[in-house]
Enzyme design. Sequence first.
Site, PDB file in Angstrom:
ATOM      1  N   ASP A 209      13.863   6.239   5.003  1.00 11.10           N
ATOM      2  CA  ASP A 209      13.961   7.699   5.078  1.00 11.10           C
ATOM      3  C   ASP A 209      13.755   8.152   6.517  1.00 11.10           C
ATOM      4  OD1 ASP A 209      14.240   7.810   2.369  1.00 11.10           O
ATOM      5  OD2 ASP A 209      12.359   8.867   1.969  1.00 11.10           O
ATOM      6  N   LYS A 211      12.016  10.324   9.128  1.00 13.27           N
ATOM      7  CA  LYS A 211      10.699  10.967   9.146  1.00 13.27           C
ATOM      8  C   LYS A 211      10.794  12.243   9.976  1.00 13.27           C
ATOM      9  CE  LYS A 211       5.778  10.087   9.699  1.00 13.27           C
ATOM     10  NZ  LYS A 211       5.475  11.481  10.062  1.00 13.27           N
ATOM     11  N   ARG A 216       3.974  18.609   5.479  1.00 16.82           N
ATOM     12  CA  ARG A 216       4.149  18.058   4.138  1.00 16.82           C
ATOM     13  C   ARG A 216       3.990  19.179   3.115  1.00 16.82           C
ATOM     14  NH1 ARG A 216       2.936  12.660   2.393  1.00 16.82           N
ATOM     15  NH2 ARG A 216       3.806  12.391   0.289  1.00 16.82           N
ATOM     16  N   ARG A 231      -0.300  19.457   2.391  1.00 13.98           N
ATOM     17  CA  ARG A 231      -0.850  18.102   2.247  1.00 13.98           C
ATOM     18  C   ARG A 231      -2.299  18.139   1.791  1.00 13.98           C
ATOM     19  NH1 ARG A 231      -3.586  14.262   5.314  1.00 13.98           N
ATOM     20  NH2 ARG A 231      -2.696  12.155   5.365  1.00 13.98           N
ATOM     21  N   GLU A 260       9.060  17.724   3.066  1.00 15.10           N
ATOM     22  CA  GLU A 260       8.609  18.293   4.335  1.00 15.10           C
ATOM     23  C   GLU A 260       9.323  19.616   4.556  1.00 15.10           C
ATOM     24  OE1 GLU A 260       6.971  16.803   7.357  1.00 15.10           O
ATOM     25  OE2 GLU A 260       6.143  15.173   6.155  1.00 15.10           O
ATOM     26  N   PHE A 330      12.038  14.376  -0.538  1.00 12.09           N
ATOM     27  CA  PHE A 330      12.270  12.935  -0.618  1.00 12.09           C
ATOM     28  C   PHE A 330      11.730  12.310  -1.901  1.00 12.09           C
ATOM     29  CE2 PHE A 330       8.656  13.675   2.339  1.00 12.09           C
ATOM     30  CZ  PHE A 330       7.606  13.209   1.548  1.00 12.09           C
ATOM     31  N   ARG A 402      -2.832   5.119   0.209  1.00 15.38           N
ATOM     32  CA  ARG A 402      -2.081   4.666   1.375  1.00 15.38           C
ATOM     33  C   ARG A 402      -1.961   3.148   1.266  1.00 15.38           C
ATOM     34  NH1 ARG A 402      -1.647   7.359   6.144  1.00 15.38           N
ATOM     35  NH2 ARG A 402      -3.553   8.547   5.789  1.00 15.38           N
ATOM     36  N   LYS A 408       5.352   3.887   7.598  1.00 13.49           N
ATOM     37  CA  LYS A 408       6.002   4.717   8.620  1.00 13.49           C
ATOM     38  C   LYS A 408       6.059   3.956   9.945  1.00 13.49           C
ATOM     39  CE  LYS A 408       1.624   7.130   9.524  1.00 13.49           C
ATOM     40  NZ  LYS A 408       0.915   8.414   9.440  1.00 13.49           N
TER      41      LYS A 408
END
Length: 542
Positions: A209, A211, A216, A231, A260, A330, A402, A408
């Site tokens: 994707d 970024k 967010r 976020r 985003e 996304f 995470r 990323k």
Amino acid sequence: MRFLDLAATSAAVGATTGRRAKVDLLAAALRALDPAEVPAGAGWLAGELRQRQTGVGWAGLRDLPPPAAEPTLTVRAVDAAIDDIASVAGPGSQARRRQLLHGLFAAATADEQRMLRGLFSGELRQGAQAGLLADAVARAADVPLAAVRRALLLAGDLRAVAVAALGGGAAALAEFRLRVGRPLAPMLASSAPTVDDALAATGVPAVVDVKLDGIRIQVHRSGPDIAVFTRSLDEITDRVPEVVAAVRALPARELVLDGEAIGLDDTGRPLPFQQTSSRAARRSAPAAGAGSPDDTPASAPAADGIAPVAPAVRAAAENTGEAVLTPYFFDLLHLDGDDLIDRPGRERWAALAGAVDPTLLVGRMTVDDTEAAGAAFAAALDAGQEGVVVKNPDAPYDAGRRGAAWVKVKPRHTLDLVVIAVEWGSGRRSGWLSNLHLGARDPATGEFVMLGKTFKGLTDEVLRWQTERFLALAVERGDWVVRVRPEQVVEIAFDGVQTSSRYPGGMALRFARVVRYRSDKTAAEADTIDAVRAIHAGHMSS
């Protein structure tokens, strides 16, 4: 329960270094709370007030009355007093709030006053973060930790989860579901220095994707009702009419979207993050009426890395008179009564492609090797975007976690650090707060370890903004250095980490420069000193 007992637990947790010992202390305190006291007490043990806004700032905590000699306060009485303080409004509210605040502090002992100061200021430094509280709730209620964590991610509210666990056990925790309108902690991406490293974590085939350098957002729709969350799960619906208009134009009746929002100029080019962030922070007038999943060419960015602006977005933006703030999605977590978070990414993304207009989808492509991934990364950078996120298409949506499923990759080495002090500028920068003192979070103590200073990358506009911001956070104003509450996160790019005897951590950043301020992150989410040590260990020879 006496408030003094909770304050004593907080102090004991702060004085204890071992995780298990901290959890034992917290669990014992949770078990001692009456059921009606759990919402407030559990939050306090995590350093949070049940009432998110009280109207009490740093200045209001000065010149407080002396402590009481004997404890008389209960948990329930303190919670009620804070309710009264938070509900004050209208003419004379400042004086009335001060009167109520002083009344509460006058009834508190010295130990109780210390905890109250920490709660009102948001700086209860006791080393009890949400992760520890989750462990403590599981132990106090004798339920599996996994059940507590799952409920916490879906609920987004530690207090509600504690009430359920302590009151109804595992069965009550199992009742938590994704609820449209209630935000859940977003899935997070780990970091890798190269796309090769990212693919080693996700495996192939993988999805890459673009970024975007935006904020967010998580958007919930139930019929005509639409809510937009950040976020950090704060609601910003009335500040982003373009996002509301874009989602209102979609055919689905119920949606939970992850994406985003990025600011665009009149030509559709991305704006700098600082402008996107400040645009989302300002209130606007509400909007009127308030292919293959792995290879979606219709959603691929245009030459500038951004798809054409959807008509509904452009029309709503015209009502604000400000820069266009456009959503790009996304992921899809819920669609018309069907929860998707446990489905593989490829299934969620197929549903996303079918439910959302292609102009509102993040650029995405499937890759089978490092050469294709590298080409996607280079294309994103050429388009002026921040980098890419490499994703495992078989992974579920791991809310709040995470892991290795999303990785990323950005073109520079960066850390999210916390500003702990600022120096007054000289020469052309005279009168502005300029040189930033940068700290990394020490998870063992909750304190921040200084890694160096920088004034690089600061425009005049940013200097003006940060002067106002840090004077508002000041706890000690000197002629040269202003020490501030460690709340503001800043993204710092640097060329390496070197050994240094100048700073207490024994390390310093080389050629540090400001990338952007992170209004979407709290100090508790900043990078740790352990992350800096890992970078240092990997670059000792450079």
